[in-house]
Design a protein around this motif. Sequence first.
Motif, mmCIF file in Angstrom:
data_model
loop_
_atom_site.group_PDB
_atom_site.id
_atom_site.type_symbol
_atom_site.label_atom_id
_atom_site.label_comp_id
_atom_site.label_asym_id
_atom_site.label_seq_id
_atom_site.Cartn_x
_atom_site.Cartn_y
_atom_site.Cartn_z
ATOM 1 N N ASN A 162 -51.327 37.284 -5.182
ATOM 2 C CA ASN A 162 -49.255 37.071 -5.147
ATOM 3 C C ASN A 162 -49.240 38.268 -6.084
ATOM 4 O OD1 ASN A 162 -49.952 36.419 -2.347
ATOM 5 N ND2 ASN A 162 -49.389 34.293 -3.219
ATOM 6 N N LEU A 163 -48.405 39.375 -6.142
ATOM 7 C CA LEU A 163 -47.408 40.520 -7.265
ATOM 8 C C LEU A 163 -46.781 38.808 -7.913
ATOM 9 C CD1 LEU A 163 -47.783 43.025 -7.930
ATOM 10 C CD2 LEU A 163 -45.140 43.449 -6.877
ATOM 11 N N ILE A 164 -46.463 38.611 -8.958
ATOM 12 C CA ILE A 164 -45.381 37.986 -10.051
ATOM 13 C C ILE A 164 -44.178 39.288 -9.636
ATOM 14 C CG2 ILE A 164 -45.075 36.621 -11.727
ATOM 15 C CD1 ILE A 164 -48.254 35.601 -12.315
ATOM 16 N N PRO A 165 -42.912 37.819 -9.007
ATOM 17 C CA PRO A 165 -41.830 39.266 -9.035
ATOM 18 C C PRO A 165 -41.219 39.074 -10.100
ATOM 19 C CG PRO A 165 -41.218 37.537 -8.191
ATOM 20 C CD PRO A 165 -42.985 36.952 -8.383
ATOM 21 N N THR A 166 -40.875 40.729 -10.749
ATOM 22 C CA THR A 166 -40.051 40.060 -11.964
ATOM 23 C C THR A 166 -38.528 39.756 -11.502
ATOM 24 O OG1 THR A 166 -38.377 42.340 -11.414
ATOM 25 C CG2 THR A 166 -40.909 42.524 -12.629
ATOM 26 N N PRO A 167 -37.393 39.215 -12.372
ATOM 27 C CA PRO A 167 -36.080 38.500 -12.856
ATOM 28 C C PRO A 167 -35.550 39.283 -11.173
ATOM 29 C CG PRO A 167 -36.617 38.552 -14.387
ATOM 30 C CD PRO A 167 -37.866 39.040 -14.056
ATOM 31 N N GLU A 168 -35.428 40.944 -11.034
ATOM 32 C CA GLU A 168 -34.099 41.553 -10.766
ATOM 33 C C GLU A 168 -35.315 41.254 -9.264
ATOM 34 O OE1 GLU A 168 -35.215 42.090 -13.253
ATOM 35 O OE2 GLU A 168 -33.824 42.530 -14.358
ATOM 36 N N SER A 199 -54.270 37.401 -13.017
ATOM 37 C CA SER A 199 -54.901 39.245 -12.894
ATOM 38 C C SER A 199 -54.269 40.048 -13.177
ATOM 39 C CB SER A 199 -55.397 39.177 -11.467
ATOM 40 O OG SER A 199 -56.522 38.576 -11.313
ATOM 41 N N LEU A 200 -54.461 40.976 -14.367
ATOM 42 C CA LEU A 200 -53.506 42.268 -14.354
ATOM 43 C C LEU A 200 -54.070 42.888 -13.840
ATOM 44 C CD1 LEU A 200 -51.674 43.336 -16.003
ATOM 45 C CD2 LEU A 200 -53.118 43.547 -17.583
ATOM 46 N N GLY A 201 -53.198 43.874 -12.604
ATOM 47 C CA GLY A 201 -54.228 45.547 -11.949
ATOM 48 C C GLY A 201 -53.301 46.199 -11.725
ATOM 49 N N LEU A 202 -53.707 47.258 -11.690
ATOM 50 C CA LEU A 202 -52.446 48.041 -10.467
ATOM 51 C C LEU A 202 -51.611 48.567 -9.365
ATOM 52 C CD1 LEU A 202 -55.008 51.360 -11.599
ATOM 53 C CD2 LEU A 202 -53.115 50.267 -13.170
ATOM 54 N N TRP A 203 -50.640 48.449 -9.273
ATOM 55 C CA TRP A 203 -49.040 48.082 -8.311
ATOM 56 C C TRP A 203 -48.586 49.448 -8.093
ATOM 57 C CZ3 TRP A 203 -43.857 48.128 -8.759
ATOM 58 C CH2 TRP A 203 -43.826 47.733 -7.728
ATOM 59 N N GLU A 204 -49.107 50.176 -6.893
ATOM 60 C CA GLU A 204 -47.804 51.658 -6.802
ATOM 61 C C GLU A 204 -46.207 50.673 -6.363
ATOM 62 O OE1 GLU A 204 -48.163 55.444 -4.506
ATOM 63 O OE2 GLU A 204 -49.748 54.606 -4.846
ATOM 64 N N GLY A 205 -45.241 51.351 -6.574
ATOM 65 C CA GLY A 205 -44.019 51.297 -6.428
ATOM 66 C C GLY A 205 -42.774 51.975 -7.399
ATOM 67 N N ALA A 206 -42.225 51.576 -6.645
ATOM 68 C CA ALA A 206 -40.313 51.711 -7.470
ATOM 69 C C ALA A 206 -40.413 50.751 -8.418
ATOM 70 C CB ALA A 206 -38.991 52.385 -7.010
ATOM 71 N N PHE A 207 -39.702 50.919 -9.803
ATOM 72 C CA PHE A 207 -39.514 50.036 -11.105
ATOM 73 C C PHE A 207 -38.285 51.073 -11.756
ATOM 74 C CE2 PHE A 207 -39.569 48.240 -14.878
ATOM 75 C CZ PHE A 207 -38.730 46.844 -15.161
ATOM 76 N N LEU A 208 -37.222 50.696 -11.987
ATOM 77 C CA LEU A 208 -36.126 50.668 -12.105
ATOM 78 C C LEU A 208 -36.237 52.359 -11.339
ATOM 79 C CD1 LEU A 208 -36.608 50.283 -15.952
ATOM 80 C CD2 LEU A 208 -35.031 48.531 -14.117
ATOM 81 N N GLN A 209 -36.164 52.377 -10.656
ATOM 82 C CA GLN A 209 -36.564 53.430 -9.199
ATOM 83 C C GLN A 209 -36.679 54.620 -9.542
ATOM 84 O OE1 GLN A 209 -31.595 55.150 -9.609
ATOM 85 N NE2 GLN A 209 -31.350 52.876 -8.290
ATOM 86 N N ARG A 231 -41.530 51.633 -22.678
ATOM 87 C CA ARG A 231 -40.501 51.076 -23.254
ATOM 88 C C ARG A 231 -40.585 49.926 -21.291
ATOM 89 N NH1 ARG A 231 -35.655 52.046 -23.010
ATOM 90 N NH2 ARG A 231 -35.705 54.866 -23.026
ATOM 91 N N TRP A 232 -40.974 50.936 -20.002
ATOM 92 C CA TRP A 232 -40.445 50.541 -18.548
ATOM 93 C C TRP A 232 -41.320 49.576 -18.835
ATOM 94 C CZ3 TRP A 232 -37.735 54.145 -15.457
ATOM 95 C CH2 TRP A 232 -36.590 54.680 -15.754
ATOM 96 N N GLN A 233 -43.225 50.062 -19.424
ATOM 97 C CA GLN A 233 -43.758 49.594 -18.673
ATOM 98 C C GLN A 233 -43.668 48.855 -19.055
ATOM 99 O OE1 GLN A 233 -47.686 50.298 -16.569
ATOM 100 N NE2 GLN A 233 -46.181 48.046 -16.936
ATOM 101 N N ALA A 234 -43.613 48.068 -20.996
ATOM 102 C CA ALA A 234 -43.379 46.936 -21.927
ATOM 103 C C ALA A 234 -42.437 45.997 -21.045
ATOM 104 C CB ALA A 234 -43.597 47.030 -23.006
ATOM 105 N N GLN A 235 -41.481 46.644 -20.791
ATOM 106 C CA GLN A 235 -40.024 45.536 -20.222
ATOM 107 C C GLN A 235 -40.857 44.780 -18.983
ATOM 108 O OE1 GLN A 235 -37.283 48.053 -19.575
ATOM 109 N NE2 GLN A 235 -36.570 45.800 -17.488
ATOM 110 N N LEU A 236 -42.102 45.662 -17.739
ATOM 111 C CA LEU A 236 -42.085 45.403 -16.779
ATOM 112 C C LEU A 236 -43.177 44.057 -16.664
ATOM 113 C CD1 LEU A 236 -42.315 45.224 -13.487
ATOM 114 C CD2 LEU A 236 -43.393 47.428 -13.854
ATOM 115 N N LEU A 237 -43.712 43.993 -17.899
ATOM 116 C CA LEU A 237 -44.942 42.794 -18.001
ATOM 117 C C LEU A 237 -44.553 41.583 -18.174
ATOM 118 C CD1 LEU A 237 -48.073 45.240 -19.611
ATOM 119 C CD2 LEU A 237 -48.133 44.280 -17.692
ATOM 120 N N CYS A 238 -43.716 42.885 -19.411
ATOM 121 C CA CYS A 238 -43.032 40.957 -20.416
ATOM 122 C C CYS A 238 -42.347 39.907 -19.085
ATOM 123 C CB CYS A 238 -41.989 41.750 -21.554
ATOM 124 S SG CYS A 238 -42.742 41.848 -22.970
#
Length: 297
Positions: A211-217, A187-197, A36-43
């Motif tokens: 450049n990484l495309i940011p989420t609305p948050e 591009s679709l790729g890997l990113w290491e970081g915190a999403f939803l903590q 769910r979280w990975q799909a939300q991040l992609l959307c």
Amino acid sequence: MYIPDSQSSQAKVLPTMYDLPSEDPEEAGLPDEYHRWQAQLLCDSCLPSNYPADRVFSASDLNLYYDSNHLNWYKRPDWYLVVGVSRFYQDRDLRQSYVIWDEVVSPLIAIEFLSPSTEDEDLGLTESEPNKPPTKWQVYEKILKIPYYFVFSKYNNQLRVFRLIGNRYREQLLTGSRFWIPEIQLSLGLWEGAFLQNQRLWLRWYDINGNLIPTPEEFERQRAQLESQRAEFERQQAEIERQQAESESQRAESERQRAEFERQRAESESQRAESESRRANQLADRLRAMGINPDEL
């Protein structure tokens, strides 16, 4: 737009999204939190620059009906993207499912998040059974002809991409853990970081400049940081201007004090000269009283 091969024309009225549900009540289980979280991040961050936002549709675990001859056959990709269609069904409704003969346009991208129970089918290692629906791989490759198929394993953080070349999926090489998709300029790729903590490797979108495309948050957080930096810059500028004004005031006061000192010195010099003149006149008067002409001395 990616349009599948047209199926044989039929006079009968085919069911639409309203007739085909998004979930099968007999199918057990729902996606885990990672799915769910990975799909939300992609959307949240899939923003192709060459498509208006209202002509991009992405979905997660939404039934995808693909065969008008078998109305109950569907696949449920973990995530998929369709471009060139309205964000809403018939420009007004949220979709209950994605019905290919109704929508006409096939997905551009399908993504599966590997799990032990589905790994073989996701990777095309299972064979379809007689009189049974085709496998997921067969549907994506042969029926829907989805141009890009990504498979990601959260267990070993391996991302694999298959591109439809001719009528077969060919595995592609990743450049710097990313894969460029020219149709959407992303591009679709890997990113290491915190999403939803939660800190881990995630699939993320990157723009044409890498450049990484940011989420609305993330965008709001970046905007707040920029606003904070701007406010701090303005505060520092105001402090500099205050210090400059104070310095100018001190310089003006110093000039005033110097001018006052010069005036007082000039006045003192004038008084001294006047005093010297009086003394000289007094001395001259005494000399004359003594019968001495001071001018002859």
